[in-house]
Design a protein around this motif. Structure first.
Motif, PDB file in Angstrom:
ATOM      1  N   PRO A 134       0.837  -1.213   0.000  1.00  0.00           N
ATOM      2  CA  PRO A 134       0.000   0.000   0.000  1.00  0.00           C
ATOM      3  C   PRO A 134       0.870   1.260   0.000  1.00  0.00           C
ATOM      4  N   ASN A 135       0.522   2.181  -0.875  1.00  0.00           N
ATOM      5  CA  ASN A 135       1.256   3.447  -0.964  1.00  0.00           C
ATOM      6  C   ASN A 135       0.251   4.594  -0.953  1.00  0.00           C
ATOM      7  N   PRO A 136      -0.229   4.977   0.214  1.00  0.00           N
ATOM      8  CA  PRO A 136      -1.203   6.076   0.294  1.00  0.00           C
ATOM      9  C   PRO A 136      -0.546   7.414  -0.075  1.00  0.00           C
ATOM     10  N   LEU A 137      -1.199   8.143  -0.982  1.00  0.00           N
ATOM     11  CA  LEU A 137      -0.759   9.477  -1.382  1.00  0.00           C
ATOM     12  C   LEU A 137      -1.760  10.484  -0.827  1.00  0.00           C
ATOM     13  N   VAL A 138      -1.287  11.388   0.018  1.00  0.00           N
ATOM     14  CA  VAL A 138      -2.159  12.376   0.654  1.00  0.00           C
ATOM     15  C   VAL A 138      -2.188  13.641  -0.196  1.00  0.00           C
ATOM     16  N   VAL A 139      -3.376  14.177  -0.432  1.00  0.00           N
ATOM     17  CA  VAL A 139      -3.571  15.371  -1.261  1.00  0.00           C
ATOM     18  C   VAL A 139      -4.283  16.428  -0.428  1.00  0.00           C
ATOM     19  N   ARG A 140      -3.758  17.652  -0.454  1.00  0.00           N
ATOM     20  CA  ARG A 140      -4.418  18.762   0.233  1.00  0.00           C
ATOM     21  C   ARG A 140      -5.026  19.695  -0.812  1.00  0.00           C
ATOM     22  N   VAL A 141      -6.335  19.954  -0.693  1.00  0.00           N
ATOM     23  CA  VAL A 141      -7.064  20.854  -1.586  1.00  0.00           C
ATOM     24  C   VAL A 141      -7.530  22.058  -0.782  1.00  0.00           C
ATOM     25  N   ARG A 142      -7.267  23.258  -1.309  1.00  0.00           N
ATOM     26  CA  ARG A 142      -7.593  24.494  -0.587  1.00  0.00           C
ATOM     27  C   ARG A 142      -8.733  25.242  -1.280  1.00  0.00           C
ATOM     28  N   ASN A 143      -9.590  25.822  -0.459  1.00  0.00           N
ATOM     29  CA  ASN A 143     -10.639  26.723  -0.929  1.00  0.00           C
ATOM     30  C   ASN A 143     -10.241  28.133  -0.517  1.00  0.00           C
ATOM     31  N   LEU A 144      -9.999  28.996  -1.495  1.00  0.00           N
ATOM     32  CA  LEU A 144      -9.469  30.324  -1.221  1.00  0.00           C
ATOM     33  C   LEU A 144     -10.534  31.399  -1.341  1.00  0.00           C
ATOM     34  N   THR A 145     -11.785  31.016  -1.188  1.00  0.00           N
ATOM     35  CA  THR A 145     -12.872  31.984  -1.279  1.00  0.00           C
ATOM     36  C   THR A 145     -13.680  31.962   0.009  1.00  0.00           C
ATOM     37  N   GLU A 146     -14.688  32.830   0.060  1.00  0.00           N
ATOM     38  CA  GLU A 146     -15.499  32.975   1.263  1.00  0.00           C
ATOM     39  C   GLU A 146     -16.765  32.138   1.214  1.00  0.00           C
ATOM     40  N   ALA A 147     -16.862  31.253   0.236  1.00  0.00           N
ATOM     41  CA  ALA A 147     -18.037  30.386   0.125  1.00  0.00           C
ATOM     42  C   ALA A 147     -17.593  28.926   0.085  1.00  0.00           C
ATOM     43  N   THR A 148     -18.398  28.056   0.638  1.00  0.00           N
ATOM     44  CA  THR A 148     -18.085  26.628   0.626  1.00  0.00           C
ATOM     45  C   THR A 148     -18.118  26.093  -0.800  1.00  0.00           C
ATOM     46  N   ALA A 149     -17.098  25.318  -1.157  1.00  0.00           N
ATOM     47  CA  ALA A 149     -17.031  24.713  -2.484  1.00  0.00           C
ATOM     48  C   ALA A 149     -17.514  23.272  -2.391  1.00  0.00           C
ATOM     49  N   GLU A 150     -18.521  22.952  -3.169  1.00  0.00           N
ATOM     50  CA  GLU A 150     -19.091  21.610  -3.148  1.00  0.00           C
ATOM     51  C   GLU A 150     -18.841  20.905  -4.475  1.00  0.00           C
ATOM     52  N   ASN A 151     -18.836  19.588  -4.403  1.00  0.00           N
ATOM     53  CA  ASN A 151     -18.680  18.742  -5.590  1.00  0.00           C
ATOM     54  C   ASN A 151     -17.415  19.071  -6.379  1.00  0.00           C
ATOM     55  N   VAL A 152     -16.316  19.236  -5.662  1.00  0.00           N
ATOM     56  CA  VAL A 152     -15.025  19.436  -6.318  1.00  0.00           C
ATOM     57  C   VAL A 152     -14.495  18.061  -6.712  1.00  0.00           C
ATOM     58  N   ARG A 153     -14.396  17.798  -7.996  1.00  0.00           N
ATOM     59  CA  ARG A 153     -14.007  16.471  -8.465  1.00  0.00           C
ATOM     60  C   ARG A 153     -12.485  16.344  -8.504  1.00  0.00           C
ATOM     61  N   LEU A 154     -11.994  15.311  -7.851  1.00  0.00           N
ATOM     62  CA  LEU A 154     -10.562  15.037  -7.799  1.00  0.00           C
ATOM     63  C   LEU A 154     -10.286  13.764  -8.585  1.00  0.00           C
ATOM     64  N   SER A 155      -9.257  13.809  -9.436  1.00  0.00           N
ATOM     65  CA  SER A 155      -8.872  12.639 -10.217  1.00  0.00           C
ATOM     66  C   SER A 155      -7.359  12.553 -10.281  1.00  0.00           C
ATOM     67  N   ILE A 156      -6.850  11.398 -10.704  1.00  0.00           N
ATOM     68  CA  ILE A 156      -5.414  11.188 -10.835  1.00  0.00           C
ATOM     69  C   ILE A 156      -5.139  10.493 -12.162  1.00  0.00           C
ATOM     70  N   ARG A 157      -4.095  10.941 -12.819  1.00  0.00           N
ATOM     71  CA  ARG A 157      -3.618  10.268 -14.031  1.00  0.00           C
ATOM     72  C   ARG A 157      -2.321   9.550 -13.680  1.00  0.00           C
ATOM     73  N   TYR A 158      -2.352   8.231 -13.793  1.00  0.00           N
ATOM     74  CA  TYR A 158      -1.200   7.415 -13.398  1.00  0.00           C
ATOM     75  C   TYR A 158      -1.104   6.226 -14.343  1.00  0.00           C
ATOM     76  N   GLU A 159       0.104   5.950 -14.804  1.00  0.00           N
ATOM     77  CA  GLU A 159       0.355   4.863 -15.749  1.00  0.00           C
ATOM     78  C   GLU A 159      -0.534   4.973 -16.984  1.00  0.00           C
TER      79      GLU A 159
END
Length: 677
Positions: free
Chosen positions: A242-267
């Motif tokens: 197992p190789n867990p990769l931790v990702v930090r996503v920031r919201n830089l606005t004054e409103a809550t961000a919903e349904n932010v889609r995260l994906s990874i391209r690997y191999e």
């Protein structure tokens, strides 16, 4: 009112000319005698009065025309209260912020295009004989010289957005260097920017003699979500684990961000990770499990969907999965069979056993961990090389000999610094606690409260207890004293055992559930592995292993669209490559000595300082800069040229003087033509 060229006022002496003409221009009358003189006398008196009035008006018009013509040459102006009028040639330095934040929209155009328009207006407000410097965040060499007005306008047209980010004080230093080469009477500096809070360090500006003008541009406030960083929970990724990769996503606005889609391209495949909800002005972390099936170099790109600010939506990483984790055991006499068997039993591990008298110090950098087993003394030369090895990111595990020379060990350990060996005590002792919060044991045992068979020793050295040595206990006896401890030094770690490794004094080697995972985690615990990613503009130097067997020592970096030779410096088994500003596109860059044999892959990302779209408003900026700078804040549809002219020359009146001179001459012509006497 003042005059730019007051010497021309001496020409007001020319006002005497129309006066003289008026005084000496006498009309001669012919006398005609006739009888009825009373009526003619009345006509003569009336005609003379009208003629005298017309002549006085003509004289006044001529005087005013000459006076205002002289004033036009003297160039009168009304000085501004907050500006100092400058005479003579000027050296003008303009900084145009072309960072990614300037891609935000100002009404209907990007801010960078608005900044270029303002820069053109400023240049056109000065005389063609003045000198100009055009500077951007890129700090290009061609921007570090003074040019003509025509060349300055051409340089402005060529400006494009880029990844570089500079502090305001850093830009000012660069501008002073260019202005010092100019041969002008006055120096003026302009900054055209959105003035984000994290780069506007006006408090670092110490030169108050320089005329600094700030031209703020306001963007339509945009929302922005960014991938801030990513890291593996394990320092060294391993295959088939197992190789867990931790990702930090920031919201830089004054409103809550919903349904932010995260994906990874690997191999070569895009894999959705999920959707995130990121609270306002906060961040969340998510874990992506990467299944590594092969050794060698790997590339991965994390992505979120966000609009319109997109430069920080991708995060590139590159990492190397080693074919072998190499361990060097330095022995006094015979290798320890338990230590050798433990490493041989771990996949992808290779152990080399060498006697202390046959060492090649230059090869230390090729090992992930070095074990000192049962050495009686540590020579000064070996001690120095081992300290350097640890500082460069190596892991060192020390098991002292029962008959160790405490003096040489004390000298060796003090250099890290680490707690020192004291007298040897031959008495049985039982380990009472394992530090499961430490990296070495934090994920080894599923049930931390389970009853484990803990190691016991028949003899051990006592260790000094200096609080400033930064000791992290890993195994402790029941009385609280330390059996095994970790000390961080530089990029690596020193692990020190208070007991010898020999099973005569230590049964740790017989506790496989502790001994084997401990050796594994120690081998991969340092930070010497390749950095997952580098930041363009901040990380100017990358470190790579040096291929000492190659006769060709010219290293090259190749990206998708460019190849270049970085500045290189070889120290021991490592090469330090300075990329500077040669990397300007985010992505992957392969390191080559030979075109067909890449040595490694390095991932570069854009600077995240531009992600925070937090600007100073014009009022806030004015209060922040105070007397250190002038703020030029005009409407978006206004032209800056007239404002600059007023600031540098006051409110010019010479055009009005010319107009009035022509008006008075026109009135004179009308009087002479239509006023008959």
């Amino acid at each position: 009112m003042q005059f730019l060229f007051p010497a021309f006022l001496f020409a007001l002496a020319a006002l005497a000319i129309p006066v003289i003409i008026h005084l000496f221009h006498f009309r001669r009358f012919k006398k005609v005698y006739f009888t009825n003189v009373r009526f003619l006398k009345e006509v003569k008196e009336e005609t003379s009065a009208r003629s005298r009035l017309r002549n006085l008006l003509v004289l006044l018009m001529r005087l005013l025309a000459v006076a205002f013509l002289v004033f036009a040459f003297a160039q009168p102006f009304i000085p501004q209260e907050d500006a100092e009028v400058q005479q003579g040639n000027k050296a003008v330095s303009l900084f145009i912020d072309n960072s990614f934040s300037m891609q935000a929209l100002s009404q209907d155009v990007p801010l960078v295009e608005k900044a270029k328009q303002r820069a053109r207006e400023i240049v056109q407000a000065y005389a063609p004989t003045d000198e100009f410097q055009i500077l951007t965040n890129d700090f290009e060499g061609r921007h570090q010289r003074m040019v003509s007005q025509e060349d300055a306008l051409a340089l402005i047209d060529e400006i494009e957005p880029g990844p570089a980010v500079r502090q305001l004080s850093e830009v000012l230093t660069r501008q002073r260097q260019a202005l010092s080469t100019a041969e002008a009477d006055n120096e003026v500096v302009y900054h055209i920017s959105d003035f984000q809070r994290n780069i506007t360090d006006i408090e670092a500006v110490s030169d108050t003699t320089l005329e600094l003008n700030l031209v703020p541009l306001q963007a339509v406030q945009e929302k922005n979500i960014s991938i801030d960083s990513a890291w593996f929970t394990n320092p060294v990724p391993m295959p088939n684990q197992p190789n867990p990769l931790v990702v930090r996503v920031r919201n830089l606005t004054e409103a809550t961000a919903e349904n932010v889609r995260l994906s990874i391209r690997y191999e070569g495949e895009n894999k959705p990770v999920g959707t995130l909800t990121v609270p306002a002005e906060s961040s969340v972390v998510d874990t992506v499990n990467i299944s590594i099936q092969r050794t060698g170099w790997h590339e991965a790109r994390l992505n979120i969907t966000d609009f319109p600010i997109q430069f920080d939506d991708n995060y590139h990483i590159a990492f190397n999965v080693k074919e072998q984790i190499r361990v060097l055991a330095i022995n006094e006499q015979q290798p320890n069979r338990f230590l050798t068997a433990a490493f041989q039993g771990i996949n992808n591990f290779k152990i080399d056993n060498l006697p202390s008298q046959a060492l090649d110090y230059s090869q230390f950098g090729n090992y992930d961990m070095i074990v000192l087993n049962d050495l009686r003394t540590v020579s000064s030369g070996l001690g120095f090389e081992l300290r350097q090895y640890v500082q460069d990111g190596g892991n060192l595990l020390v098991f002292p000999s029962r008959n160790a020379d405490i003096g040489t060990y004390r000298t060796f350990l003090t250099g890290f610094p680490a707690n020192e060996l004291q007298q040897f005590e031959e008495r049985p002792r039982q380990v009472g606690q394992i530090n499961t919060d430490a990296f070495i044991f934090n994920d080894v045992f599923e049930n931390r409260s389970a009853n484990l068979k803990l190691p016991a020793t028949q003899g051990n050295f006592s260790l000094s207890n200096f609080a400033n040595r930064g000791e992290e206990p890993l195994l402790t006896y029941r009385d609280g004293s330390v059996l095994l401890a970790r000390y961080q030094n530089g990029q690596g770690n020193l692990y020190l055992s208070a007991a010898p490794l020999s099973d005569e004094y230590n049964d740790l080697v017989r506790n496989g559930e502790i001994f084997v995972p401990m050796l594994f985690k120690m081998s991969v615990s340092s930070r010497q592995g390749q950095q997952l990613s580098y930041t363009i503009g901040q990380d100017a130097t990358i470190v790579a292993p040096h291929d000492a067997t190659s006769s060709d020592i010219v290293y090259k970096l190749q990206g998708e669209a460019e190849e270049f030779i970085p500045e290189q410096r070889i120290i021991g088994a490592k090469v330090y490559l300075t990329v500077g500003q040669q990397v300007d596109e985010a992505g992957y860059y392969d390191l080559f000595l030979q075109p067909e044999n890449p040595l490694g892959t390095y991932a570069f990302n854009y600077d995240r300082r531009e992600s925070d779209l937090d600007y100073y408003s014009p009022d806030e900026l004015a209060g922040y800069v105070g007397p250190l700078a002038n703020l030029i804040n005009i409407a978006d549809n206004a032209v800056l040229t007239a404002t600059i002219e007023e600031r540098s020359q006051g409110i010019p009146l010479w055009r009005w003087c010319l107009i009035l001179a022509l008006v008075f001459l026109g009135v004179e012509v009308l009087l002479l033509r239509f006023w008959e006497v």
